[in-house]
Design a protein around this motif. Sequence first.
Motif, PDB file in Angstrom:
ATOM      1  N   ALA A  63       0.838  -1.196   0.000  1.00  0.00           N
ATOM      2  CA  ALA A  63       0.000   0.000   0.000  1.00  0.00           C
ATOM      3  C   ALA A  63       0.870   1.242   0.000  1.00  0.00           C
ATOM      4  CB  ALA A  63      -0.913   0.007   1.220  1.00  0.00           C
ATOM      5  N   GLN A  64       0.557   2.181  -0.894  1.00  0.00           N
ATOM      6  CA  GLN A  64       1.256   3.468  -0.918  1.00  0.00           C
ATOM      7  C   GLN A  64       0.252   4.557  -1.220  1.00  0.00           C
ATOM      8  OE1 GLN A  64       4.316   3.801  -3.903  1.00  0.00           O
ATOM      9  NE2 GLN A  64       2.863   4.301  -5.479  1.00  0.00           N
ATOM     10  N   ASN A  65       0.707   5.821  -1.127  1.00  0.00           N
ATOM     11  CA  ASN A  65      -0.221   6.932  -1.266  1.00  0.00           C
ATOM     12  C   ASN A  65      -0.313   7.476  -2.676  1.00  0.00           C
ATOM     13  OD1 ASN A  65       2.478   7.907  -0.900  1.00  0.00           O
ATOM     14  ND2 ASN A  65       1.664   9.959  -0.589  1.00  0.00           N
ATOM     15  N   LEU A  66       0.562   7.048  -3.587  1.00  0.00           N
ATOM     16  CA  LEU A  66       0.605   7.609  -4.934  1.00  0.00           C
ATOM     17  C   LEU A  66       0.232   6.575  -5.978  1.00  0.00           C
ATOM     18  CD1 LEU A  66       3.946   9.586  -4.701  1.00  0.00           C
ATOM     19  CD2 LEU A  66       1.635  10.502  -4.556  1.00  0.00           C
ATOM     20  N   ASP A  67      -0.228   7.055  -7.139  1.00  0.00           N
ATOM     21  CA  ASP A  67      -0.438   6.163  -8.272  1.00  0.00           C
ATOM     22  C   ASP A  67       0.841   5.381  -8.539  1.00  0.00           C
ATOM     23  OD1 ASP A  67      -2.966   7.204  -8.573  1.00  0.00           O
ATOM     24  OD2 ASP A  67      -2.366   8.674 -10.073  1.00  0.00           O
ATOM     25  N   VAL A  68       0.701   4.114  -8.930  1.00  0.00           N
ATOM     26  CA  VAL A  68       1.868   3.257  -9.088  1.00  0.00           C
ATOM     27  C   VAL A  68       2.554   3.494 -10.425  1.00  0.00           C
ATOM     28  CG1 VAL A  68       2.695   0.867  -9.172  1.00  0.00           C
ATOM     29  CG2 VAL A  68       0.882   1.514  -7.561  1.00  0.00           C
ATOM     30  N   ARG A  74      -5.947   5.292   6.988  1.00  0.00           N
ATOM     31  CA  ARG A  74      -6.554   4.083   6.433  1.00  0.00           C
ATOM     32  C   ARG A  74      -5.496   3.044   6.076  1.00  0.00           C
ATOM     33  NH1 ARG A  74      -8.707   2.918   1.052  1.00  0.00           N
ATOM     34  NH2 ARG A  74     -10.020   1.061   1.248  1.00  0.00           N
ATOM     35  N   ARG A  75      -4.329   3.484   5.629  1.00  0.00           N
ATOM     36  CA  ARG A  75      -3.265   2.527   5.330  1.00  0.00           C
ATOM     37  C   ARG A  75      -2.897   1.720   6.572  1.00  0.00           C
ATOM     38  NH1 ARG A  75      -1.221   6.936   2.301  1.00  0.00           N
ATOM     39  NH2 ARG A  75       0.402   7.425   3.824  1.00  0.00           N
ATOM     40  N   TRP A  76      -2.773   2.411   7.695  1.00  0.00           N
ATOM     41  CA  TRP A  76      -2.452   1.729   8.937  1.00  0.00           C
ATOM     42  C   TRP A  76      -3.571   0.774   9.339  1.00  0.00           C
ATOM     43  CZ3 TRP A  76       0.733  -0.287  12.042  1.00  0.00           C
ATOM     44  CH2 TRP A  76       0.446  -0.502  13.391  1.00  0.00           C
ATOM     45  N   GLU A  77      -4.821   1.210   9.183  1.00  0.00           N
ATOM     46  CA  GLU A  77      -5.953   0.349   9.529  1.00  0.00           C
ATOM     47  C   GLU A  77      -5.985  -0.902   8.659  1.00  0.00           C
ATOM     48  OE1 GLU A  77      -9.164   3.064   9.043  1.00  0.00           O
ATOM     49  OE2 GLU A  77      -8.919   3.980  11.036  1.00  0.00           O
ATOM     50  N   LEU A  78      -5.668  -0.747   7.373  1.00  0.00           N
ATOM     51  CA  LEU A  78      -5.635  -1.904   6.482  1.00  0.00           C
ATOM     52  C   LEU A  78      -4.533  -2.875   6.875  1.00  0.00           C
ATOM     53  CD1 LEU A  78      -6.233  -0.145   3.037  1.00  0.00           C
ATOM     54  CD2 LEU A  78      -7.794  -1.719   4.192  1.00  0.00           C
ATOM     55  N   LEU A  79      -3.393  -2.355   7.318  1.00  0.00           N
ATOM     56  CA  LEU A  79      -2.321  -3.222   7.781  1.00  0.00           C
ATOM     57  C   LEU A  79      -2.749  -3.972   9.037  1.00  0.00           C
ATOM     58  CD1 LEU A  79       0.704  -4.022   7.288  1.00  0.00           C
ATOM     59  CD2 LEU A  79       1.286  -2.280   8.976  1.00  0.00           C
ATOM     60  N   GLN A  80      -3.363  -3.266   9.966  1.00  0.00           N
ATOM     61  CA  GLN A  80      -3.828  -3.912  11.183  1.00  0.00           C
ATOM     62  C   GLN A  80      -4.851  -5.001  10.883  1.00  0.00           C
ATOM     63  OE1 GLN A  80      -4.971  -0.241  13.368  1.00  0.00           O
ATOM     64  NE2 GLN A  80      -3.721  -1.087  15.014  1.00  0.00           N
ATOM     65  N   ALA A  81      -5.689  -4.773   9.880  1.00  0.00           N
ATOM     66  CA  ALA A  81      -6.720  -5.747   9.518  1.00  0.00           C
ATOM     67  C   ALA A  81      -6.159  -6.913   8.714  1.00  0.00           C
ATOM     68  CB  ALA A  81      -7.829  -5.053   8.721  1.00  0.00           C
ATOM     69  N   GLY A  82      -4.875  -6.838   8.331  1.00  0.00           N
ATOM     70  CA  GLY A  82      -4.277  -7.895   7.532  1.00  0.00           C
ATOM     71  C   GLY A  82      -4.645  -7.820   6.065  1.00  0.00           C
ATOM     72  N   GLU A  83      -5.227  -6.692   5.632  1.00  0.00           N
ATOM     73  CA  GLU A  83      -5.631  -6.545   4.235  1.00  0.00           C
ATOM     74  C   GLU A  83      -4.503  -6.040   3.352  1.00  0.00           C
ATOM     75  OE1 GLU A  83      -9.445  -4.728   3.490  1.00  0.00           O
ATOM     76  OE2 GLU A  83     -10.085  -5.157   5.556  1.00  0.00           O
ATOM     77  N   VAL A  84      -3.497  -5.428   3.935  1.00  0.00           N
ATOM     78  CA  VAL A  84      -2.271  -5.104   3.207  1.00  0.00           C
ATOM     79  C   VAL A  84      -1.108  -5.714   3.980  1.00  0.00           C
ATOM     80  CG1 VAL A  84      -3.259  -2.968   2.303  1.00  0.00           C
ATOM     81  CG2 VAL A  84      -1.775  -2.891   4.313  1.00  0.00           C
ATOM     82  N   SER A  85      -0.020  -5.986   3.257  1.00  0.00           N
ATOM     83  CA  SER A  85       1.130  -6.661   3.853  1.00  0.00           C
ATOM     84  C   SER A  85       2.236  -5.705   4.252  1.00  0.00           C
ATOM     85  CB  SER A  85       1.708  -7.667   2.848  1.00  0.00           C
ATOM     86  OG  SER A  85       0.722  -8.501   2.302  1.00  0.00           O
ATOM     87  N   PHE A  86       2.320  -4.545   3.561  1.00  0.00           N
ATOM     88  CA  PHE A  86       3.510  -3.697   3.683  1.00  0.00           C
ATOM     89  C   PHE A  86       3.125  -2.242   3.495  1.00  0.00           C
ATOM     90  CE2 PHE A  86       7.120  -1.481   1.748  1.00  0.00           C
ATOM     91  CZ  PHE A  86       8.191  -1.875   2.545  1.00  0.00           C
TER      92      PHE A  86
END
Length: 517
Positions: free
Chosen positions: A37-42, A232-244
């Motif tokens: 997960a990152q904040n910018l378009d890939v 939200r990035r942190w929340e997704l990490l806590q939920a296990g929905e993102v890895s990094f």
Amino acid sequence: MRRRLAAAALALTIAACSAPPPEVRQAQPGEAAFVYAQNLDVVTDWDPATSYSNEIIALQNIYETLTVWNPVTKKAGPRLATAWNASSDGKTWTFTLRPGVTFHSGRPLDAAAVKAAVERTMKTGAGASYIWDAVESIQAPGPLTVTFQLKYAAPLDLTASAAYAAYIYDTAAVDQVKDGKTDAGSGPYTIASWRKGEENELTLKAFAGYWGGWDRPHYRTVKYRVVPDPRRRWELLQAGEVSFVNRLSPRLYDRATRTPGVRTASMPSLQTAMLLFNTAEGPLRDVRLRKAVQKAVDYRGLIKAMDGAAVPASGIVPEGLPGHQRGRTPRQDLAMSAQLLQRAGYGPGGRPLKLTLTYAEGDADQATLARRLTETLRTLNVTLDARPMPWIAQWDRGKKRDQDIFVMYWWPDYADGYSWFGNVFRSGTPPVFNLTYLKDPVADSMIDMLPVLNVTDRPAAQKSFRQLTGRLLDVRAVAAFPWVVNYQRAYLGAVAGYDDNPAYPDVVFVYDLRPSA
């Protein structure tokens, strides 16, 4: 490279909780995909020859280079090439290729393919293709032997490890890569889907024919999600929905170190934050005003606010690379800033001055810089209109010279200080990353000599680096360097084998990871 390229920091400011942190949900065996997960378009450019932006985090998993920079030995190590040697004069380099490598297209990656890829990249003259400027000719005397004849001595083993423009790709397939439906690489992963502008932007899948094999545990799927909101990035990490997540604020990083199911990593980088001043149009054409903004930046306050996520910059090039200058750490001087403004007819008691600044959306460190600079300049009768923007929009605006100050990160194409001078500060029309729009023939001629001097006369090269740093920062005052990034990563505890390589900023080499319970 660039916000990044340049890549922007993923920083958050979340209040610490008194209650114990929740345990992170881990993916079960068989369902795991590595999700970044990152904040910018890939992706801004799919062509491996011209790519020069955020897509590095994906392309380094799709394409490969002849060598790879080893941060432990600080030398080039094997990748597609297993061995290499140079002539005594440094002008002839011979590489021996790894046998049995195929492109995702099914065609063999042999000496002829290497020759064709590098020659095509050189011909584009775009992106970081300059890294091959020393090459006069390429021969393929055998199916697994490639010989480069150079116009002048150059460290080609280092060049061949560059983060950009060093990719070896299938030239017969590369013209079809523009829509993101296919690629021309040889790496462990190939494109499964690309949805431009969507949160779940890019998905990669394992390439079954990868030369490294898939007998050991590996992630078979890699996903890149664009999540501008840091909370939200942190929340997704806590939920296990993102890895990094590639960057955390100091407060959140401290919290992550105490969260069950989360691993953390912190290390110095080669990534600098820069404020680039518009020297071509608008009020900052006046060098006095550029110097006034330089003096207004609260360098120490920013480092303190970032609490371990950054260190002070000294000169242009970060410590550890040729070109670094010690003893040039900038300091805030509001009295001098006011004097410079007043000499130009602005500042306290003078005309009000209005400036525009753009920075990366979702980057809390850059947001802190923008807020603090806005508050400081207000006391000097200067209004700063600071605008967070998605990277592509910010970059497009910058290429139109439609701002006074452009904030971004920079890191080297390969482990050498030349990258800052040759890309950010050398004259170029139309502008790419030279977003100060500087036209300085004296500086240009000095910059053009750096690659040769770096090989043939290191003391002379260091002298040129020193003179260029003084000319650009003191005489022309084209930029300010407020900090060098310290990487602070957070990732799921099920991710094993992660190592940070600062020569490839924000890249996770996913094939090297091991999914675990």
